[in-house]
Design an enzyme around this catalytic site. Structure first.
Site, PDB file in Angstrom:
ATOM      1  N   PRO A   2       1.042  -1.218   0.064  1.00 37.78           N
ATOM      2  CA  PRO A   2      -0.370  -0.028  -0.353  1.00 37.78           C
ATOM      3  C   PRO A   2       0.993   1.362  -0.248  1.00 37.78           C
ATOM      4  O   PRO A   2       1.231   2.043   0.975  1.00 37.78           O
ATOM      5  CB  PRO A   2      -0.742  -0.400   1.027  1.00 37.78           C
ATOM      6  CG  PRO A   2      -0.311  -0.885   2.220  1.00 37.78           C
ATOM      7  CD  PRO A   2       1.077  -1.538   0.866  1.00 37.78           C
ATOM      8  N   GLU A   3       1.017   1.597  -1.272  1.00 32.98           N
ATOM      9  CA  GLU A   3       2.147   2.780  -1.662  1.00 32.98           C
ATOM     10  C   GLU A   3       0.518   3.641  -1.769  1.00 32.98           C
ATOM     11  O   GLU A   3      -0.897   3.282  -1.874  1.00 32.98           O
ATOM     12  CB  GLU A   3       2.788   3.438  -2.110  1.00 32.98           C
ATOM     13  CG  GLU A   3       4.058   2.445  -1.945  1.00 32.98           C
ATOM     14  CD  GLU A   3       5.164   2.062  -2.866  1.00 32.98           C
ATOM     15  OE1 GLU A   3       6.111   3.676  -3.197  1.00 32.98           O
ATOM     16  OE2 GLU A   3       5.583   1.285  -2.877  1.00 32.98           O
ATOM     17  N   HIS A 113      -6.760 -13.703  11.099  1.00 32.93           N
ATOM     18  CA  HIS A 113      -6.711 -12.402  10.463  1.00 32.93           C
ATOM     19  C   HIS A 113      -7.394 -10.769  10.055  1.00 32.93           C
ATOM     20  O   HIS A 113      -6.887 -10.604   9.416  1.00 32.93           O
ATOM     21  CB  HIS A 113      -5.366 -11.898   9.445  1.00 32.93           C
ATOM     22  CG  HIS A 113      -4.261 -12.861  10.125  1.00 32.93           C
ATOM     23  ND1 HIS A 113      -3.627 -13.061  11.216  1.00 32.93           N
ATOM     24  CD2 HIS A 113      -3.703 -14.230   9.005  1.00 32.93           C
ATOM     25  CE1 HIS A 113      -2.719 -14.587  10.828  1.00 32.93           C
ATOM     26  NE2 HIS A 113      -2.753 -14.807  10.675  1.00 32.93           N
ATOM     27  N   ARG A 132      -0.036  -8.407   9.000  1.00 35.49           N
ATOM     28  CA  ARG A 132       1.171  -8.625  10.155  1.00 35.49           C
ATOM     29  C   ARG A 132       0.277  -7.306  10.617  1.00 35.49           C
ATOM     30  O   ARG A 132       1.216  -6.830  11.930  1.00 35.49           O
ATOM     31  CB  ARG A 132       2.646  -7.984   9.052  1.00 35.49           C
ATOM     32  CG  ARG A 132       2.730  -9.041   8.575  1.00 35.49           C
ATOM     33  CD  ARG A 132       4.218  -8.365   7.166  1.00 35.49           C
ATOM     34  NE  ARG A 132       5.091  -7.984   8.030  1.00 35.49           N
ATOM     35  CZ  ARG A 132       6.159  -7.349   7.445  1.00 35.49           C
ATOM     36  NH1 ARG A 132       6.090  -6.995   6.511  1.00 35.49           N
ATOM     37  NH2 ARG A 132       7.158  -7.294   8.039  1.00 35.49           N
ATOM     38  N   LYS A 174      20.551  19.048   3.594  1.00 37.11           N
ATOM     39  CA  LYS A 174      20.485  16.978   3.761  1.00 37.11           C
ATOM     40  C   LYS A 174      20.938  16.289   3.012  1.00 37.11           C
ATOM     41  O   LYS A 174      21.350  16.633   1.917  1.00 37.11           O
ATOM     42  CB  LYS A 174      18.834  17.104   2.950  1.00 37.11           C
ATOM     43  CG  LYS A 174      17.587  16.212   4.041  1.00 37.11           C
ATOM     44  CD  LYS A 174      16.596  15.267   3.412  1.00 37.11           C
ATOM     45  CE  LYS A 174      16.041  15.828   4.333  1.00 37.11           C
ATOM     46  NZ  LYS A 174      15.937  14.982   6.136  1.00 37.11           N
TER      47      LYS A 174
END
Length: 301
Positions: A2-3, A113, A132, A174
């Site tokens: 899931p992005e 689950h 998970r 950065k």
DNA sequence: CAAAGTTCCTGCGAGC
DNA sequence: TGCTCGCAGGAACTTT
């Protein structure tokens, strides 16, 4: 899995299935995912109608008609599966107890689950499955989004007013690698490991390159940073268009497999040839901050 | 052994 | 010297 594109795909699926419907019952089969479910979760959700479903970064925001909002994050392995009333009937007599839902044969893992069930007044059910349990499910007040600890420090949406000037400002001091910077949700939201690799490859930027090396001394973005912003937006857009990507087991809310996996140029392609026209390089895998990065050392500098 | 995500902690080096 | 900051890396959560 899931992005941003996958979460957006799920949002669209849930929108179709949930908006305008009233929650008749909410079943919690355990007390926590990554965090405990709030004590008042059922009290504020049962009997409520879903008004709209929004997305912020990789979070889903399910707006209820009493001013509460269900905040849902899929973590690594979270999924929603939808069952219309007819489908629900098919599962009527299958196994079901405190920890196992009756939808196990459709959601996998024998229902072990399936942690949350949203049952609607039209007989349909949305099941949240998350082996998970890195996912999050919380309840907030509408308007609280900006002060919620998980959301307040999130950076800009890539499909919003985001541009290379904004990115340059964030990267100009950065020293960390540009790939790690892209995964930092304070820099820009929605980009995960797969699309970071893909966007950098399309931009011809080496993932280990120092972030600040993409910014000119005067704070303006170098050309490659302009390209990177375009490629991030482009790769996310294309992935949304095909309904989110998949590795092995991603399914959208209707159980259809996503397709973007077929479009990967570098991700999970170690030792395979670079697909950039005329490059002839070989894809390498390196580790950055404990995550796999895939790149072509020949065309990414 | 790896894994799509996020947070928190430790240790190190730079800079003041 | 000592303090703070940023960063890299690792651990943690858990199951397949």
């Amino acid at each position: 899995m899931p992005e941003l594109p996958e979460v957006e795909t799920v949002r669209r699926g849930l929108e179709q299935a949930m908006v305008g419907r009233r929650l008749e019952e909410v079943v919690l089969r355990r007390e926590n995912l990554r965090f405990p479910f709030p004590q008042n979760f059922r009290a504020h959700t049962v009997g409520r109608r879903v008004d709209s479903i929004r997305r912020r970064a990789k979070y889903l925001l399910i707006d209820l008609d009493d001013g509460k909002v269900i905040l849902s994050h899929l973590g690594m392995s979270g999924r929603y599966t939808l069952f219309d009333a007819n489908k629900v009937e098919e599962f009527e007599n299958t196994g079901c107890n405190d920890t196992h839902s009756r939808f196990g044969s459709a959601t996998g893992f024998d229902g072990r689950h399936d942690h949350v069930e949203f049952r609607f007044d039209d007989g349909s059910v949305a099941v949240y499955t998350d082996p998970r349990r890195f996912g999050v499910m919380d309840l907030i007040d509408v308007g609280e989004e900006s002060i919620h600890p998980l959301i307040e420090s999130l950076g800009p949406e890539p499909f919003g007013a985001w541009n290379s000037n904004d990115l340059a400002r964030k990267l100009q001091r950065k020293t960390s690698s540009v790939k790690v910077a892209l995964l930092d949700q304070r820099v820009v939201v929605g980009v995960g490991n797969i699309y970071a690799c893909e966007a950098l490859h399309r931009s011809g930027i080496h993932p280990s390159r120092e972030s600040r090396s993409l910014v000119r001394k005067d704070g303006r973005p170098k050309k490659k940073l302009d390209v990177l912003v375009d490629m991030v937006v482009d790769v996310l857009n294309k992935a949304v268009e095909v309904g989110g990507s998949s590795l092995n087991d991603f399914a959208d809310v209707n159980g259809t497999l996503g397709y973007f996996g077929h479009h990967f140029q570098v991700y999970d392609r170690e030792d395979e040839p670079c697909l950039k026209a005329g490059c002839g390089g070989t894809i390498e895998r390196i580790t950055q901050s404990g995550r796999s990065t895939f790149l072509c050392p020949r065309c990414q500098r």
